[in-house]
Write an enzyme that holds these catalytic residues in place. Sequence first.
Site, PDB file in Angstrom:
ATOM      1  N   SER A  39       0.853  -1.309  -0.238  1.00 20.01           N
ATOM      2  CA  SER A  39       0.096   0.368  -0.144  1.00 20.01           C
ATOM      3  C   SER A  39       0.928   1.174   0.040  1.00 20.01           C
ATOM      4  O   SER A  39      -0.087   2.223  -0.309  1.00 20.01           O
ATOM      5  CB  SER A  39      -0.713   0.118   0.969  1.00 20.01           C
ATOM      6  N   LYS A  78       0.665   4.583   6.384  1.00 19.54           N
ATOM      7  CA  LYS A  78      -0.338   5.370   5.703  1.00 19.54           C
ATOM      8  C   LYS A  78       0.827   6.726   5.817  1.00 19.54           C
ATOM      9  O   LYS A  78       1.182   6.999   6.729  1.00 19.54           O
ATOM     10  CB  LYS A  78      -1.495   5.445   5.795  1.00 19.54           C
TER      11      LYS A  78
END
Length: 184
Positions: A39, A78
Amino acid sequence: MKRFFSEILSIVISIVIALGIFWVTKTYFFYQIEVDGDSMYPTMQDGERYILNVQGDIDRFDIVVFPAPDGSNAQYVKRVIGVPGDEIEYRDNQLYVNGQAVEEEYLNALEAANPGQKVTPDFTLDEITGEHTVPEGEYFVLGDNRPVSKDGRYFGFIDEETIDGTTNLRIWPFSKFGRIQSEN
């Protein structure tokens, strides 16, 4: 015999002190994390290891680690896109923060590998969360590999209290040791 017990006591005390130092360091300063998944590619790659700083402020574009919002035991890594008070919009592969276009240099490689495609689909905070701005005590996060990242577009905001810390120091593989880009 007395000397033997004295030596054992000395070893036990040394081990207890070492464990105490380790616990304090991990709890209040920093510890190692391992990236699991794609990700954050190409900024961070699966299997790389980083130092997590559990102290300090969180700024826009910092890379943060927090427990997965789905309740699993996973940790998510993230990038902070929106801080409290920010209005976030994506339009035509361009990030707008509070109405101003903001460059995301860390996406250049992904955009170059996908010419003419939207790396980040268009959205506004209103459409995703029902909020016009990022609420106080919350953050809006996205993965750098937008086509595969399960991020704020799916689970909304993350609470400041759930963030374990920030990271930008790669320690493994050793051939790539050093700081990674976390800010524009």
